[in-house]
Design an enzyme around this catalytic site. Structure first.
Site, PDB file in Angstrom:
ATOM      1  N   LYS A 138       0.866  -1.180   0.000  1.00 43.74           N
ATOM      2  CA  LYS A 138       0.000   0.000   0.000  1.00 43.74           C
ATOM      3  C   LYS A 138       0.899   1.224   0.000  1.00 43.74           C
ATOM      4  O   LYS A 138       1.712   1.407   0.910  1.00 43.74           O
ATOM      5  CB  LYS A 138      -0.893   0.010   1.253  1.00 43.74           C
ATOM      6  CG  LYS A 138      -1.781   1.256   1.333  1.00 43.74           C
ATOM      7  CD  LYS A 138      -2.608   1.287   2.611  1.00 43.74           C
ATOM      8  CE  LYS A 138      -3.141   2.686   2.853  1.00 43.74           C
ATOM      9  NZ  LYS A 138      -3.580   2.915   4.236  1.00 43.74           N
ATOM     10  N   GLY A 158      -7.444   8.851  10.834  1.00 43.08           N
ATOM     11  CA  GLY A 158      -7.606   8.867  12.277  1.00 43.08           C
ATOM     12  C   GLY A 158      -8.654   9.823  12.797  1.00 43.08           C
ATOM     13  O   GLY A 158      -8.849   9.939  14.009  1.00 43.08           O
ATOM     14  N   ALA A 162      -9.317   5.435   5.273  1.00 40.31           N
ATOM     15  CA  ALA A 162      -9.111   6.619   6.122  1.00 40.31           C
ATOM     16  C   ALA A 162     -10.409   7.390   6.340  1.00 40.31           C
ATOM     17  O   ALA A 162     -11.127   7.703   5.397  1.00 40.31           O
ATOM     18  CB  ALA A 162      -8.050   7.567   5.560  1.00 40.31           C
ATOM     19  N   GLY A 163     -10.659   7.693   7.584  1.00 35.63           N
ATOM     20  CA  GLY A 163     -11.797   8.532   7.925  1.00 35.63           C
ATOM     21  C   GLY A 163     -13.029   7.776   8.383  1.00 35.63           C
ATOM     22  O   GLY A 163     -13.866   8.334   9.092  1.00 35.63           O
ATOM     23  N   ASN A 196      -8.966   1.217  10.494  1.00 36.92           N
ATOM     24  CA  ASN A 196      -8.007   0.963  11.562  1.00 36.92           C
ATOM     25  C   ASN A 196      -8.420   1.660  12.844  1.00 36.92           C
ATOM     26  O   ASN A 196      -8.870   1.030  13.792  1.00 36.92           O
ATOM     27  CB  ASN A 196      -6.590   1.392  11.133  1.00 36.92           C
ATOM     28  CG  ASN A 196      -5.548   1.091  12.209  1.00 36.92           C
ATOM     29  OD1 ASN A 196      -5.871   0.547  13.251  1.00 36.92           O
ATOM     30  ND2 ASN A 196      -4.325   1.454  11.961  1.00 36.92           N
ATOM     31  N   THR A 197      -8.285   2.991  12.876  1.00 33.53           N
ATOM     32  CA  THR A 197      -8.529   3.744  14.104  1.00 33.53           C
ATOM     33  C   THR A 197      -9.882   3.427  14.746  1.00 33.53           C
ATOM     34  O   THR A 197      -9.981   3.274  15.970  1.00 33.53           O
ATOM     35  CB  THR A 197      -8.471   5.257  13.802  1.00 33.53           C
ATOM     36  OG1 THR A 197      -7.247   5.536  13.142  1.00 33.53           O
ATOM     37  CG2 THR A 197      -8.553   6.077  15.072  1.00 33.53           C
TER      38      THR A 197
END
Lengths: 258, 258, 258, 258
Positions: free
Chosen positions: D96, D157, D183-184, D205-206
């Site tokens: 990635k 994040g 993301a987001g 992830n986050t």
């Protein structure tokens, strides 16, 4: 006095308008007067100085700044040629870079836009590039000599509003050039919102030109831009999670006063 | 001329303001002048005519319509008593009904509001009820003799904007009385949006009073309300799914013209 | 185990479904099986026990809780009559109160709904009232003996999602009964969102029945409801204004390691 | 069977997860098992094969595809070096691309990302570039040999959701590669929404790692992704402006039947 400064040009109006899509060219002078714009963009293609027909330029007041755009250019090279042509035709040295090779969404090509900006800025143009909102591109446009950065709110002509708010806000916060929100603004409230976010100006075309009353709609946008700018300068009250009484709630009724 | 008509009172301004939360009463006259409002609401509690201290009313210009509100009332009966008191004190016969028994969200009690409206309308008051947006309640308020209907955009003092858009739009479309969006409007762009939706007016307090510069923010709201109203009257351009070029894209570059 | 408790009835599924609008009744058993619902609502009008035609009830598995609704009632009295009829017909003692006299938006009449709830709760019904989200109405429904409160997300059948989020969230936070979001939910993501907000359950009909593949769409909603509920119980990570690296950014590349 | 195909790798799961920010590495195997992911990304920096300390890789099940990311790279050259290092370390040939030189918003550099993609694709890597959503960049990534395109929903994040919806939808509609929203994404409902829009997969992830119960939150995301995908395949019911009754409203009550 609060003025928009583009390369030393101090402007009272923070509303730029486009000239496409109006039902008739004859309405343009009234729209310009009513919305108090000082910068008007037009496709170089539509400027035809030698023509016997009426020229679009005949409808732009003399004290208005012309912002020829490179609409029709599919790459940097074409944009550069159109810009030079515009200057040669007497349109002045401002230029809005539009490099678009996508026919469906009319989304700009950031990479080619950077190239064109660099070349034209070196040639002394005041370059305002139209771009897909992207922080790294904006930084490169700064380095390339842009005079302002024009991120899109939504695809041209959709009137969808600022759908790219998150990314545009980052440009406003990080880039040390005027950010002018271009494309997508469909209602005065959206123009006001862009200004409240801290945009330096907005460019509007379709929303004015295709409304039922373009002259009055121009006025509406002008008021909205001033409203948003004034609010931005006055610093808005914070958003609160819970209610806060505007008036005292505590109880004179409960104290036997009545 | 486009005027707001509330029971035969023809008003040029479609911005009503509140008087709570200002850092100082002394700023109120300037705010009123700058935002050009013609209707000002205040809690009856804060009007103290016999007082040696300065009275809030001293700060309201004589030609402004007073809109005493029943803030502090927890049921219809208390609201009625406060309204009568206000009239007896010389505040005129306008009244904004606020019946609130919830201390956290300060949400109005629609059922008690209908009752108070009915009683006061019969007594000759010009009644403007504050309400949780609800079509059936609005219809009952019409039947009860309300002069306008004031649905909330968000809980009082939150500045969250019009979070009840779906329900407020239905009131605008279905109710044959002026709809005045009250509570929650936090930015001029949101006031403009309410007007674009077809609201007859907006009432703003916290967003003006708690901004850093209330006098200028009053001006910003005034401009935004005019912008939104003008846009509404000029009929906005439609939203389109796909892009539409503002300028002709087809290709003079492609025809060997350059 | 996490169960939805409605008057002592412990339910594993938090998805309630409606039976209207399906292309064919024959598909209903499969939808029910696939979406694992335990509570199914139907208009009493459509239940015709004496009929020679197939009855809607024939398509509802025996272990499913029937939730007859009073669709067609324009006031409390009619709703009460329909509820009693349903019980007399053997549909059990659950009832969803729908009192609607508005034909365009099909918005419920909160005031009449409270009346019907009070009468039917006293008669031993398990009453689930459909309502326009409103805190004071919800409190009165609690007092009237409701077993749950069913605020609308958007007008019935629109698939617009939870447009009344602000008001529904207040009900979830303040009312000590299960809040079941009903009407308006058009996509599984919206059902998940309702559950993340803390709703106890959702009721879906149009979005399942009028999708291209109702059996699969029922499954999708079932998964989404579980996802949202699981997320709610696991407590979501907070929203942050600025970025936070998921991976360490500091620089091994900068330390000559490569 | 509906499978995600990335360069011939047929995957059942459409949820990719990251490994940063977990309270402890020991929880990772459970999260992976519970959310059924088949592709896991990690910063190459955190993989330390020769270390005496426990290696992150020890916590990734053997049948999981490793997706090393170039986190820490500030330009194409650094990204290329990190990718090669990862392959040399035995992490396989997936990569990635993250090229980030902005420390505040951690926004990717599209231009450098294209360069790195081109180089690595030629070297046989399966390249998944993280990018700021932009149609022209996506087209160049296709030409450069990307195996998928990973536009951001919001800065890394932030858990803000898909704030770039307008631009991401265009990529989904126009680009002939899997679009993986990265993301987001902060809540399962947002993951479901991405899938309903037609995204091929999401990377989270986050939102999992920093929730109170990462193992359960992993499950929640897994369910949401399936819900959204199933809904997309089942074709959602259309949004309607006005209400449509789920149950027949016409009146048996009005026909003397009761």
């Amino acid at each position: 006095m609060d003025l928009l400064d583009i390369r030393g040009n101090k402007l009272k109006s923070r509303l730029l308008i486009g000239t496409g899509k109006f039902p008739s060219k004859h309405i343009i002078p009234q729209v310009i007067e009513n919305c108090e714009t000082q910068v008007v963009t037009m496709a170089v293609r539509r400027v035809d100085i030698g023509s016997k027909e009426e020229n679009l330029l005949d409808y732009i007041p003399k004290d208005t700044i012309l912002l020829p755009n490179t609409s029709g250019a599919r790459n940097a090279e074409e944009a550069v040629r159109i810009a030079r042509l515009a200057r040669a035709m007497g349109c002045g040295n401002w230029v809005k870079i539009e490099v678009i090779s996508d026919n469906k969404y009319l989304l700009p090509d950031n990479q080619e836009t950077i190239k064109a900006t660099e070349i034209l800025a070196k040639e002394g143009f005041i370059v305002l590039p139209y771009m897909n909102p992207d922080l790294m591109t904006a930084r490169r446009l700064v380095d390339a000599g842009a005079a302002a950065v024009m991120p899109l709110g939504a695809p041209i002509g959709t009137n969808k509003g600022i759908r790219t708010k998150e990314l545009v806000q980052i440009l406003i916060d990080e880039i040390d050039l005027p950010i002018i929100v271009d494309a997508g603004i469909g209602k005065p409230s959206q123009a006001a919102e862009a200004m409240e976010m801290g945009a330096a100006a907005v460019l509007v075309n379709t929303a004015i030109a295709t409304s039922k009353d373009p002259v009055q709609m121009g006025k509406a946008f002008s008021l909205a831009v001033k409203a948003g700018r004034t609010a931005y300068l006055s610093k808005m009250a914070p958003i609160k999670e819970h209610a806060h009484a505007s008036s005292p709630l505590t109880g004179f009724l409960h104290k036997g006063e009545l």
